[in-house]
Motif scaffolding. Structure first.
Motif, mmCIF file in Angstrom:
data_model
loop_
_atom_site.group_PDB
_atom_site.id
_atom_site.type_symbol
_atom_site.label_atom_id
_atom_site.label_comp_id
_atom_site.label_asym_id
_atom_site.label_seq_id
_atom_site.Cartn_x
_atom_site.Cartn_y
_atom_site.Cartn_z
ATOM 1 N N VAL A 7 0.859 -1.190 0.000
ATOM 2 C CA VAL A 7 0.000 0.000 0.000
ATOM 3 C C VAL A 7 0.891 1.234 0.000
ATOM 4 N N GLU A 8 0.624 2.134 -0.931
ATOM 5 C CA GLU A 8 1.397 3.370 -1.024
ATOM 6 C C GLU A 8 1.166 4.238 0.203
ATOM 7 N N LEU A 53 -0.848 -8.105 -4.597
ATOM 8 C CA LEU A 53 -1.680 -6.966 -4.977
ATOM 9 C C LEU A 53 -1.038 -5.683 -4.471
ATOM 10 N N GLY A 54 -1.306 -4.585 -5.154
ATOM 11 C CA GLY A 54 -0.830 -3.284 -4.722
ATOM 12 C C GLY A 54 -1.969 -2.286 -4.690
ATOM 13 N N VAL A 55 -1.857 -1.303 -3.803
ATOM 14 C CA VAL A 55 -2.832 -0.218 -3.714
ATOM 15 C C VAL A 55 -2.040 1.082 -3.809
ATOM 16 N N VAL A 56 -2.320 1.872 -4.859
ATOM 17 C CA VAL A 56 -1.570 3.104 -5.098
ATOM 18 C C VAL A 56 -2.506 4.303 -5.186
ATOM 19 N N ARG A 57 -1.936 5.475 -5.046
ATOM 20 C CA ARG A 57 -2.699 6.732 -5.092
ATOM 21 C C ARG A 57 -3.472 6.859 -6.394
ATOM 22 N N ALA A 58 -2.820 6.657 -7.522
ATOM 23 C CA ALA A 58 -3.464 6.772 -8.833
ATOM 24 C C ALA A 58 -2.667 5.955 -9.836
ATOM 25 N N LEU A 59 -3.347 5.454 -10.835
ATOM 26 C CA LEU A 59 -2.691 4.707 -11.897
ATOM 27 C C LEU A 59 -2.443 5.616 -13.084
ATOM 28 N N ILE A 78 -6.437 4.168 -5.479
ATOM 29 C CA ILE A 78 -7.192 4.762 -4.375
ATOM 30 C C ILE A 78 -8.072 5.898 -4.891
ATOM 31 N N GLU A 79 -7.625 6.542 -5.943
ATOM 32 C CA GLU A 79 -8.287 7.729 -6.483
ATOM 33 C C GLU A 79 -9.783 7.491 -6.700
ATOM 34 N N GLY A 80 -10.613 8.277 -5.993
ATOM 35 C CA GLY A 80 -12.058 8.217 -6.160
ATOM 36 C C GLY A 80 -12.750 7.071 -5.440
#
Length: 77
Positions: A6-7, A38-44, A59-61
């Motif tokens: 997770v970022e 799996l990864g969780v980032v601010r935005a792709l 994560i965005e939105g």
């Protein structure tokens, strides 16, 4: 359970995923990572999507609940 990156600074996402039994590591957005489920980032973006060798959720939105539900769905595949 899954190993998830997770970022930073999304500690609320980290905590929610840990409550589901996953092993979660906080990372910097520019880190080269591998070996995660799996990864969780601010935005792709086109720039960072190829940076990872595992599926990534933006994560965005999304709410924390949305992210956890999406993670559970992807990990069940």
């Amino acid at each position: 359970m899954a190993k998830i990156a997770v970022e930073k600074p999304f500690d609320d996402v980290k905590k929610a995923l840990e409550e589901k039994g996953h092993t979660v590591t906080m990372c910097e957005s520019d880190e080269k990572l591998s070996g995660y489920d799996l990864g969780v980032v601010r935005a792709l973006s086109d720039v960072n999507v190829d940076q990872y060798d595992f599926p990534v959720i933006s994560i965005e939105g999304n709410s924390v609940d949305d992210i956890v539900a999406d993670a559970e769905k992807r990990l069940a595949r």
